[in-house]
Design a protein around this motif. Structure first.
Motif, mmCIF file in Angstrom:
data_model
loop_
_atom_site.group_PDB
_atom_site.id
_atom_site.type_symbol
_atom_site.label_atom_id
_atom_site.label_comp_id
_atom_site.label_asym_id
_atom_site.label_seq_id
_atom_site.Cartn_x
_atom_site.Cartn_y
_atom_site.Cartn_z
ATOM 1 N N LYS A 156 65.944 10.410 55.282
ATOM 2 C CA LYS A 156 64.794 10.559 56.171
ATOM 3 C C LYS A 156 64.951 11.803 57.045
ATOM 4 O O LYS A 156 64.007 12.560 57.250
ATOM 5 N N GLY A 157 66.168 11.998 57.584
ATOM 6 C CA GLY A 157 66.423 13.182 58.402
ATOM 7 C C GLY A 157 66.259 14.468 57.606
ATOM 8 O O GLY A 157 65.737 15.463 58.107
ATOM 9 N N LEU A 158 66.704 14.440 56.354
ATOM 10 C CA LEU A 158 66.561 15.613 55.498
ATOM 11 C C LEU A 158 65.091 15.916 55.221
ATOM 12 O O LEU A 158 64.659 17.076 55.257
ATOM 13 N N ALA A 159 64.309 14.869 54.978
ATOM 14 C CA ALA A 159 62.892 15.063 54.711
ATOM 15 C C ALA A 159 62.172 15.601 55.941
ATOM 16 O O ALA A 159 61.258 16.439 55.828
ATOM 17 N N ALA A 160 62.596 15.162 57.101
ATOM 18 C CA ALA A 160 61.944 15.619 58.327
ATOM 19 C C ALA A 160 62.297 17.066 58.644
ATOM 20 O O ALA A 160 61.448 17.849 59.103
ATOM 21 N N SER A 161 63.546 17.458 58.379
ATOM 22 C CA SER A 161 63.981 18.819 58.724
ATOM 23 C C SER A 161 63.534 19.842 57.690
ATOM 24 O O SER A 161 63.355 21.016 57.992
ATOM 25 N N ARG A 162 63.380 19.384 56.456
ATOM 26 C CA ARG A 162 62.999 20.285 55.348
ATOM 27 C C ARG A 162 63.935 21.501 55.277
ATOM 28 O O ARG A 162 63.506 22.622 55.052
ATOM 29 N N ASN A 163 65.211 21.239 55.489
ATOM 30 C CA ASN A 163 66.215 22.304 55.475
ATOM 31 C C ASN A 163 66.619 22.598 54.028
ATOM 32 O O ASN A 163 67.240 21.754 53.370
ATOM 33 N N PRO A 164 66.294 23.792 53.518
ATOM 34 C CA PRO A 164 66.580 24.093 52.102
ATOM 35 C C PRO A 164 68.077 24.140 51.790
ATOM 36 O O PRO A 164 68.496 23.828 50.677
ATOM 37 N N VAL A 165 68.881 24.543 52.776
ATOM 38 C CA VAL A 165 70.326 24.626 52.541
ATOM 39 C C VAL A 165 70.910 23.228 52.377
ATOM 40 O O VAL A 165 71.684 22.957 51.453
ATOM 41 N N GLN A 166 70.522 22.309 53.262
ATOM 42 C CA GLN A 166 71.030 20.945 53.161
ATOM 43 C C GLN A 166 70.569 20.278 51.873
ATOM 44 O O GLN A 166 71.321 19.543 51.232
ATOM 45 N N LEU A 167 69.336 20.556 51.487
ATOM 46 C CA LEU A 167 68.831 19.988 50.238
ATOM 47 C C LEU A 167 69.602 20.538 49.042
ATOM 48 O O LEU A 167 69.952 19.790 48.112
ATOM 49 N N ALA A 168 69.909 21.823 49.061
ATOM 50 C CA ALA A 168 70.674 22.429 47.962
ATOM 51 C C ALA A 168 72.090 21.857 47.912
ATOM 52 O O ALA A 168 72.657 21.661 46.829
ATOM 53 N N GLU A 169 72.663 21.588 49.063
ATOM 54 C CA GLU A 169 73.996 20.987 49.093
ATOM 55 C C GLU A 169 73.981 19.624 48.426
ATOM 56 O O GLU A 169 74.875 19.285 47.632
ATOM 57 N N ILE A 170 72.974 18.828 48.744
ATOM 58 C CA ILE A 170 72.887 17.488 48.161
ATOM 59 C C ILE A 170 72.632 17.566 46.662
ATOM 60 O O ILE A 170 73.195 16.790 45.871
ATOM 61 N N ARG A 171 71.804 18.498 46.227
ATOM 62 C CA ARG A 171 71.483 18.617 44.811
ATOM 63 C C ARG A 171 72.669 19.072 43.962
ATOM 64 O O ARG A 171 72.615 18.999 42.733
ATOM 65 N N ARG A 172 73.702 19.547 44.600
ATOM 66 C CA ARG A 172 74.943 19.802 43.851
ATOM 67 C C ARG A 172 75.500 18.490 43.308
ATOM 68 O O ARG A 172 76.174 18.475 42.277
ATOM 69 N N PHE A 173 75.226 17.400 44.024
ATOM 70 C CA PHE A 173 75.773 16.096 43.642
ATOM 71 C C PHE A 173 74.716 15.167 43.040
ATOM 72 O O PHE A 173 75.056 14.288 42.252
ATOM 73 N N ALA A 174 73.478 15.345 43.429
ATOM 74 C CA ALA A 174 72.433 14.422 42.948
ATOM 75 C C ALA A 174 71.138 15.189 42.726
ATOM 76 O O ALA A 174 70.561 15.721 43.675
ATOM 77 N N ASN A 175 70.686 15.237 41.493
ATOM 78 C CA ASN A 175 69.415 15.916 41.213
ATOM 79 C C ASN A 175 68.250 15.200 41.886
ATOM 80 O O ASN A 175 67.291 15.821 42.326
ATOM 81 N N ALA A 176 68.348 13.876 41.926
ATOM 82 C CA ALA A 176 67.307 13.087 42.590
ATOM 83 C C ALA A 176 67.927 12.444 43.827
ATOM 84 O O ALA A 176 68.698 11.475 43.692
ATOM 85 N N PRO A 177 67.665 12.965 45.002
ATOM 86 C CA PRO A 177 68.269 12.412 46.224
ATOM 87 C C PRO A 177 67.764 11.001 46.523
ATOM 88 O O PRO A 177 66.666 10.812 47.045
ATOM 89 N N VAL A 178 68.563 10.049 46.161
ATOM 90 C CA VAL A 178 68.243 8.644 46.441
ATOM 91 C C VAL A 178 69.468 8.016 47.097
ATOM 92 O O VAL A 178 70.592 8.498 46.923
#
Length: 210
Positions: A156-178
């Motif tokens: 939820k925090g990631l969706a609210a911030s829309r931070n591309p760097v944090q999203l890219a960090e997570i996508r290193r581990f999960a293509n679908a952030p769930v």
């Protein structure tokens, strides 16, 4: 080493000075009481006077230069020694310079140790409870096998911030952030050597292409 001609002259002075008293011999050895036309004792004369004092057991002995100070050059043996010492010093200085400026060798263990430290001390690891399983190095590439825990609140925090760097960090581990645990082998860092400086580890930016 004394030259043959100088040695013959010195032997003549030894015979000439044999009956002189110790004080006169000391003055001659020290170059005092000018005897020759130039006002300076011949070098062989000084050596002969010192040798006679040495034979008589007189101490302390006066100092006489290792070679004739009036000669145009030092004896060949001395010159060779000086040249050898100079070459040794130059070679030693070059080796020391290379040693000081040489790049340190980055072993696999050293590279992975730095990568582990960088990962475990990162804000990303703290936010998502990162767990490091393994580290590998292939050439200059350092990869980490690690896991993260994605919570609903974090997403939820990631969706609210829309931070591309944090999203890219997570996508290193999960293509679908769930929500849940996600593990992956991540292209994490590079071993870099810049000229003559020691090697360093450069963590790859999440937005940088692999």
């Amino acid at each position: 080493m004394t030259e043959p001609r100088s040695q013959r002259i010195e032997e003549a002075f030894l015979a000439q000075y044999a009956d002189m008293d110790d004080e006169t011999l000391r003055q001659i050895a020290e170059g005092q009481v000018p005897w020759v036309a130039d006002g300076v004792y011949l070098y062989p004369a000084r050596r002969a006077a010192r040798e006679l004092l040495k034979r008589r057991g007189v101490t302390p002995l006066p100092s006489v230069p290792a070679w004739d100070p009036e000669a145009d050059s030092a004896p060949l043996g001395v010159r060779w020694s000086a040249w050898g010492a100079a070459l040794f010093l130059v070679a030693g200085a070059a080796a020391a310079l290379w040693w000081v400026r040489r790049p340190d060798v980055a072993t696999d263990e050293a590279a992975c140790a730095e990568a582990r430290t960088a990962f475990l001390q990162s804000d990303f690891q703290t936010r998502h409870r990162g767990e490091l399983l393994d580290c590998r190095r292939d050439g200059d590439v350092v990869t980490l096998e690690a896991c993260i825990e994605l919570t609903a609140d974090a997403l939820k925090g990631l969706a609210a911030s829309r931070n591309p760097v944090q999203l890219a960090e997570i996508r290193r581990f999960a293509n679908a952030p769930v929500p849940g645990r996600h593990c992956a082998v991540v292209d994490y860092a590079r071993v870099q050597v810049d000229g003559h400086r020691p090697w360093r580890l450069v963590v790859r930016h999440p937005l940088e292409a692999p």
